[in-house]
Scaffold this active site. Structure first.
Site, mmCIF file in Angstrom:
data_model
loop_
_atom_site.group_PDB
_atom_site.id
_atom_site.type_symbol
_atom_site.label_atom_id
_atom_site.label_comp_id
_atom_site.label_asym_id
_atom_site.label_seq_id
_atom_site.Cartn_x
_atom_site.Cartn_y
_atom_site.Cartn_z
ATOM 1 N N LYS A 1 26.391 -3.392 -1.300
ATOM 2 C CA LYS A 1 27.862 -3.319 -1.392
ATOM 3 C C LYS A 1 28.465 -2.715 -0.131
ATOM 4 C CE LYS A 1 27.589 -2.381 -6.344
ATOM 5 N NZ LYS A 1 27.735 -1.309 -7.339
ATOM 6 N N ARG B 1 11.478 3.800 3.704
ATOM 7 C CA ARG B 1 11.024 2.784 4.666
ATOM 8 C C ARG B 1 12.225 1.960 5.090
ATOM 9 N NH1 ARG B 1 5.855 -1.120 4.554
ATOM 10 N NH2 ARG B 1 4.957 0.857 5.190
ATOM 11 N N HIS C 1 5.121 5.740 11.732
ATOM 12 C CA HIS C 1 4.631 5.606 10.361
ATOM 13 C C HIS C 1 3.663 6.773 10.142
ATOM 14 C CE1 HIS C 1 3.420 4.055 6.617
ATOM 15 N NE2 HIS C 1 3.151 2.791 6.919
ATOM 16 N N ARG D 1 0.803 -1.227 0.000
ATOM 17 C CA ARG D 1 0.000 0.000 0.000
ATOM 18 C C ARG D 1 0.830 1.269 0.000
ATOM 19 N NH1 ARG D 1 -2.778 -3.970 1.767
ATOM 20 N NH2 ARG D 1 -0.827 -4.458 2.775
ATOM 21 N N THR D 2 1.785 1.334 0.918
ATOM 22 C CA THR D 2 2.505 2.604 1.088
ATOM 23 C C THR D 2 3.258 2.961 -0.187
ATOM 24 O OG1 THR D 2 2.711 2.075 3.430
ATOM 25 C CG2 THR D 2 4.099 3.850 2.592
HETATM 26 C C1 NCD Z 1 1.800 -1.218 8.244
HETATM 27 C C2 NCD Z 1 3.291 -1.034 8.448
HETATM 28 O O1 NCD Z 1 4.066 -1.200 7.516
HETATM 29 O O2 NCD Z 1 3.646 -0.693 9.561
HETATM 30 N N1 NCD Z 1 1.458 -1.401 6.903
HETATM 31 C C3 NCD Z 1 1.159 -0.310 6.156
HETATM 32 O O3 NCD Z 1 2.005 0.483 5.841
HETATM 33 N N2 NCD Z 1 -0.126 -0.124 5.832
HETATM 34 C C4 NCD Z 1 1.203 -2.219 9.140
HETATM 35 C C5 NCD Z 1 1.777 -3.592 9.231
HETATM 36 O O4 NCD Z 1 2.733 -3.932 8.518
HETATM 37 O O5 NCD Z 1 1.264 -4.363 10.029
#
Ligand code: NCD
Length: 314
Positions: free
Chosen positions: A82, A103, A131, A52-53
């Site tokens: 590397k 991320r 997040h 999703r993100t």
């Molecule tokens: C979440 C995350 O990555 O923290 N997912 C997301 O970005 N919607 C939740 C999860 O991984 O449980």
């Protein structure tokens, strides 16, 4: 000065209004093309899996007329493999992009990256820390529901159920609600944190922070969920990648299923940042109280609004 979004508290109440207002405009007219970011480039650096993100950020960039460069597995396909440091990678990416969506597995990685970056860092999740963009879209979803008159009692009763201790989305959303809920017209009666085992409890530090921020009842415990008096149930999956030892699978009584959903008030909403594993049964999807796919949709509009806010000079 370069503006970073490292935690959910990096936007103030006024900016959240502005963000949500713009996100609503995008949501109402998804077919109208927007070119506010023409000529810009956003770099997606993902050291952890994402559906999703990453895809919603990529779609948001496209819809705003910008372009993106993405690595879906930076551990394997960037110079990390590397031995390059995060600082060097980010500094290099600053030469090519106008913002970096990052991320990472490590708590605090976004802040570390921001120190080396000449462009905006947007934290798309760092370990179990924060997040922020998920929290913005979660809050937007709650705000829209509230504006439509969904919650009759005024003061919100929120049950966080699942692996609250290791969840960055719970941490970011709970902090955001406590600090800025009121700014958006959302008063909170209580927040309860619970789950099928000890990981349902948030850390003492976060618990104290929430209690000190807002005058509300806060409860931290374990046990089967008691949904009868909740307006919002925010479910999370076991964050197994952050567990030191293996945990037993979720028992049927601890699963969010239809039997659970029917015990909720009619106006309640069930939220989940997704992905789900065994904790939320797909049979709930057809219940009108299942709102997790609405969250997914809102993610696109909120991320469009955020990118515009950061990259368009006023
Ligand atoms: C979440 C995350 O990555 O923290 N997912 C997301 O970005 N919607 C939740 C999860 O991984 O449980």
């Amino acid at each position: 000065m370069v503006r970073h979004i490292l935690t959910a508290l990096d936007l103030n109440g006024k900016e959240l209004w502005k963000l949500f207002d713009r996100a609503r405009t995008f949501k109402r007219a998804p077919e109208i093309p927007v070119f506010s970011l023409l000529g810009k480039r956003v770099i997606m650096l993902f050291y952890e899996p994402s559906t999703r993100t990453r895809f919603s950020f990529e779609a948001a960039v496209d819809r705003l007329g910008a372009r993106f460069s993405a690595t879906e597995d930076a551990e394997q396909f960037s110079s990390f493999a590397k031995g390059e440091s995060l600082e060097d990678t980010v500094s290099v990416c600053s030469s090519y992009g106008d913002a970096i969506v990052l991320r990472h597995k490590v708590n605090g990685a976004a802040e570390q990256a921001a120190r080396a970056s000449r462009v905006s860092i947007i934290n798309a999740g760092d370990g179990s820390n924060e997040h922020p963009t998920q929290a913005f879209l979660d809050l937007f979803t709650i705000w829209e529901a509230s504006k439509s008159g969904r919650f009759p009692r005024g003061k919100l009763r929120i049950l966080f159920y699942g692996d609250n201790r290791h969840s960055r989305t719970v941490r970011s959303l709970a902090r955001l609600l406590a600090v800025h809920g009121e700014d958006l017209g959302l008063s909170i009666a209580w927040m309860k944190f619970s789950g099928p085992n000890e990981s349902g409890k948030i850390s003492d530090v976060l618990f104290q922070e929430l209690k000190c921020t807002r005058d509300m009842m806060c409860w931290n415990g374990t046990g089967d969920p008691e949904p009868e008096d909740a307006d919002i149930v925010y479910v999370t999956r076991p964050q197994v990648e952050r567990h030191a030892e293996e945990r037993p699978p979720i028992s049927e009584s601890a699963r969010i299923n239809l039997a659970f959903a029917v015990r909720l008030p009619e106006h309640a909403i069930i939220m989940h940042p997704l992905p789900r594993t065994g904790e939320l049964s797909p049979e709930v999807d057809k219940d009108e109280r299942a709102w997790y796919f609405k969250q997914v949709e809102n993610g696109l509009h909120v991320r469009m609004a955020l990118l515009e806010m950061l990259l368009v000079k006023n």
